[in-house]
Each structure stands twice: as C-alpha cells, then as structure tokens.
Write a protein that holds these residues in place. Structure first.
Motif, PDB file in Angstrom:
ATOM      1  N   LEU A  65      -6.853   8.641 -11.120  1.00 36.56           N
ATOM      2  CA  LEU A  65      -5.610   9.274 -10.675  1.00 36.56           C
ATOM      3  C   LEU A  65      -5.712   9.802  -9.250  1.00 36.56           C
ATOM      4  N   THR A  66      -6.558   9.149  -8.461  1.00 32.38           N
ATOM      5  CA  THR A  66      -6.626   9.377  -7.024  1.00 32.38           C
ATOM      6  C   THR A  66      -6.591   8.008  -6.333  1.00 32.38           C
ATOM      7  N   HIS A  67      -6.075   7.978  -5.125  1.00 30.56           N
ATOM      8  CA  HIS A  67      -5.985   6.717  -4.391  1.00 30.56           C
ATOM      9  C   HIS A  67      -7.305   6.393  -3.688  1.00 30.56           C
ATOM     10  N   PRO A  68      -7.709   5.113  -3.641  1.00 31.61           N
ATOM     11  CA  PRO A  68      -8.881   4.734  -2.843  1.00 31.61           C
ATOM     12  C   PRO A  68      -8.628   5.008  -1.364  1.00 31.61           C
ATOM     13  N   ALA A  69      -9.703   5.222  -0.627  1.00 36.28           N
ATOM     14  CA  ALA A  69      -9.560   5.497   0.808  1.00 36.28           C
ATOM     15  C   ALA A  69      -8.955   4.309   1.548  1.00 36.28           C
ATOM     16  N   TRP A  70      -9.309   3.081   1.145  1.00 38.53           N
ATOM     17  CA  TRP A  70      -8.761   1.897   1.809  1.00 38.53           C
ATOM     18  C   TRP A  70      -8.664   0.743   0.806  1.00 38.53           C
ATOM     19  N   ASN A  71      -9.620  -0.184   0.819  1.00 38.96           N
ATOM     20  CA  ASN A  71      -9.584  -1.272  -0.158  1.00 38.96           C
ATOM     21  C   ASN A  71      -9.953  -0.753  -1.553  1.00 38.96           C
ATOM     22  N   GLY A  72      -9.553  -1.509  -2.551  1.00 37.32           N
ATOM     23  CA  GLY A  72      -9.857  -1.120  -3.913  1.00 37.32           C
ATOM     24  C   GLY A  72      -8.599  -0.803  -4.696  1.00 37.32           C
ATOM     25  N   PHE A  73      -8.779  -0.431  -5.956  1.00 38.80           N
ATOM     26  CA  PHE A  73      -7.632  -0.211  -6.819  1.00 38.80           C
ATOM     27  C   PHE A  73      -7.967   0.812  -7.892  1.00 38.80           C
TER      28      PHE A  73
END
Length: 384
Positions: A65-73
């Motif tokens: 329930l947190t967003h990745p810093a850049w790439n990823g999911f």
C-alpha cells in the motif's frame, strides 16, 4: 465519478452483442466501493501497521500500500487504474441505456464534454486548495479527476462509433505508439530510450509544454503524454462492460473476462522486461497489467455477487461505491482523522502506542462510511 447507471433493456448497437441484461449489476458498485475503500481509510489503516505487529504478512500488505520509487509494481498502483477501468465499464451501461432511449449522439457528446469540464475544474480545486487564481504559474493542472473526465470523454466517442474489436485495435495502436515515442524520440541532453527519472520523454514534454506546477518538479505523472495510455483503461472497460451486457451465459461472460485478463497480464509482464512496469510513466506494460487485473477483479465480484447470488456481504462496499465522487472530495475537504482523534482517542489510548495511528485511521474510515450510509439511506447520490 461518472454517471453510474449501468442497466439497459434493448440490443446493443454492435456487431456481436445482441441483448442487454435489464438489471443493475451490484458487482460494479461493490468493486468500485472496494477500490475507494483503500482511499477512504482502509489503506491507511493497514499501511500504518507496517513494522508494528511482528507479523510478516501484515508487513507485506503494508508494503503493498505504498508506491514504488520508480520502476516496479505494488497493489497501491492498481487503485487509480482500476477506477479508470470501472469508469469505462459503467459508461458502457449508461451509454447503451441512452442509445436505447433514442438519445442522439451529439447530445451524448455534449454531456460527456460537460462532465469532462466539471471534473477538470473540480480536479483543479482538489489539487490546489487554497486555490490562488491570480497565480496561475503555481497551479497544478494535471489532476486525477481531470484524467477521469478526459478518459471517459474519449471512451464515449469511441464506444458510440466503433465496435469492441475496433476499440481494441485503437488501444493497441495507442500503447504501441507510446512505446515507440518513449524509445525513439530523443530527449535533449539524454538521447532516445532513456526511461530514467531525469531523462524520460514524458518529463521533458511536461517541462516544455505543460503550464503551471509539476508535481514531481521535473515531470507530472498526471500531465500530458501519460493521458494517452491512461485513457486506454477506460476504453478497455467499455469492452468489458459490453461483454457483460451480452446475451451469453454467465459462464461465458466470466470466461470472456478471465481469459483475456490472464493473457493481458502475461503480455504486460513480458513487455515489462523491455518496457518496465512503471506507474509514474504509465508505461504500456503497466496498462496491460492493470487492465488484466481489472478484468479479473470484475470477474471475481461479478461471479460471487451477480452469478452465485452472495450479495449481503457486498453492502459495505456498495455504500462507498455509490458515492465515489463524494468519498474522493470529502477526504480532501473534511479532516476525518482529526474528528476520529477527538471521538476515539479516549478508547485507543489504552492500547500500545504504536497502534494509535492505525486505530485512528480505522476510526476515520468508520466516520466516512457512516457519512456515506446516511447519504445512501436518503438516496442522495452525487453524480456528474
């Protein structure tokens, strides 16, 4: 956040769909409510438990329930794409009903454009309060609500003029063109094919052509170029909605959602090897993965609620889903967390201190749901 009338009673004006199920699909409202639940305090409750229970599965859920810093999911990346997808699903029902009533296309175009303008203006207010209209250079023009309005506007035009197969071709063309643009168009100082935070084409385009304030300074994930892949989710939602309105058996409808959903996720994962899954850039692989997930979640809710008839458990989500616009804006303008602290701190202060933030978020969620339930009981549903 768009008109959610999702029922009809006459044949669809397409090549293959010949009948409409004359009832509202509770599964759509429930799934929308599940999606909005994560915005209305449910996500904060779980995320704030991260690292405080000693339970690995709780920490894993908190990380999701947190967003990745850049790439990823992570699962949190799925919330907005799911809403866009469901906007398209609901849109297909409302447009079909309008067509069945003999409403002409120009009228529907004007309604969709008016909805876009209202949502865009509400989005400007949401992202910039307190809004200083005399300082336009510091206004953020890329917004969640504006993206929904634009996506449903484009989806309306495509739905009323093209078959579901043609709409799929249009989506494929947009995603391939976006892929080609990010890899082939050189960015000054970085060259072509640079997908880094600093050197990507999306950021350069935003810095060069987008007026106002950019959320991430060097780019804004809700600005210009990312509108194109994002609107594909709403268009794909109209396809799913059209399948649900067909006269085929429930089993066939579920197959039409599950099989393409799995294929789409697989294609997105494969594409992601070269074109990374990235919500910040709304990459084509990200669109495929989230669209596939949207189809699977819709199949799950439709199968359990509308096919098997297990409906009572979904009421909690339905109350939220019937007033999604209210949920979104209420959290912006009403401090439910502060009210929760005033009302419930006297209870949860007797629990271990690390859990206070999570319990306060749970109290805020209870307040939001109660507020929405009052609106529901009085049949007050805010739609545009």
């Amino acid at each position: 956040m768009v008109s959610d009338v999702n029922a009809g009673s006459v044949p669809l004006q397409t090549q293959e769909v010949v009948a409409v199920k004359a009832k509202r699909l509770l599964s759509i409202d429930a799934l929308r409510g599940f999606d909005m639940l994560l915005i209305a305090g449910g996500g904060a409750f779980i995320e704030r438990l991260n690292g405080k229970t000693g339970l690995g599965w709780v920490d894993w859920m908190g990380d999701q329930l947190t967003h990745p810093a850049w790439n990823g999911f992570t699962f949190y990346d799925f919330i907005f794409p799911l809403f866009l997808f469901l906007s398209g699903v609901s849109l297909s029902f409302s447009l079909q009903t309008a067509v069945a009533k003999g409403i002409e296309k120009p009228v529907l175009y004007r309604k969709a454009f008016r909805r876009f303008v209202i949502l865009y203006l509400l989005g400007i207010l949401d992202k910039n309060i307190p809004l200083d209209i005399f300082d336009p250079a510091h206004i953020r023009y890329g917004t969640v609500l504006g993206r929904i309005g634009l996506a449903t506007l484009v989806a309306t035009v495509l739905f009323l003029n093209f078959s579901w197969k043609q709409r799929l071709y249009a989506v494929a063309g947009i995603l391939l063109a976006y892929y080609a643009a990010l890899f082939l168009i050189p960015v000054p100082g970085f060259g072509s094919g640079d997908l880094s935070f600093e050197g990507n084409l999306v950021g350069w385009f935003d810095r060069t052509f987008m007026p106002g304030r950019l959320l991430q300074k060097t780019y804004d994930e809700l600005a210009l170029l990312t509108q194109f892949p994002a609107l594909c989710l709403a268009v794909l939602g109209t396809v799913a909605g059209e399948w649900l309105q067909s006269d085929r058996s429930d089993r066939t409808k579920l197959t039409y959602l599950v099989a393409p959903g799995l294929y789409t996720i697989g294609a997105g994962l494969l594409w992601g090897i070269h074109f990374p899954i990235n919500k910040h850039l709304w990459t084509s692989s990200f669109i495929l993965v989230t669209a596939g997930m949207g189809a699977l979640f819709l199949a799950l809710f439709y199968g359990i609620i509308d096919v098997l008839g297990f409906r009572k458990w979904s009421f909690f989500f339905k109350v939220i889903g019937m007033n999604s616009l209210v949920v979104y804006l209420a959290y912006r303008f009403i401090d439910f967390n502060h009210t929760s602290k005033l009302l419930f701190e006297g209870f949860y202060r007797h629990t271990p201190e690390p859990f206070h933030e999570s319990l306060n978020a749970l109290g805020a969620l209870a307040l939001v749901w109660t507020f929405l339930y009052i609106l529901y009981r009085h049949k007050i549903f805010v739609k545009i």
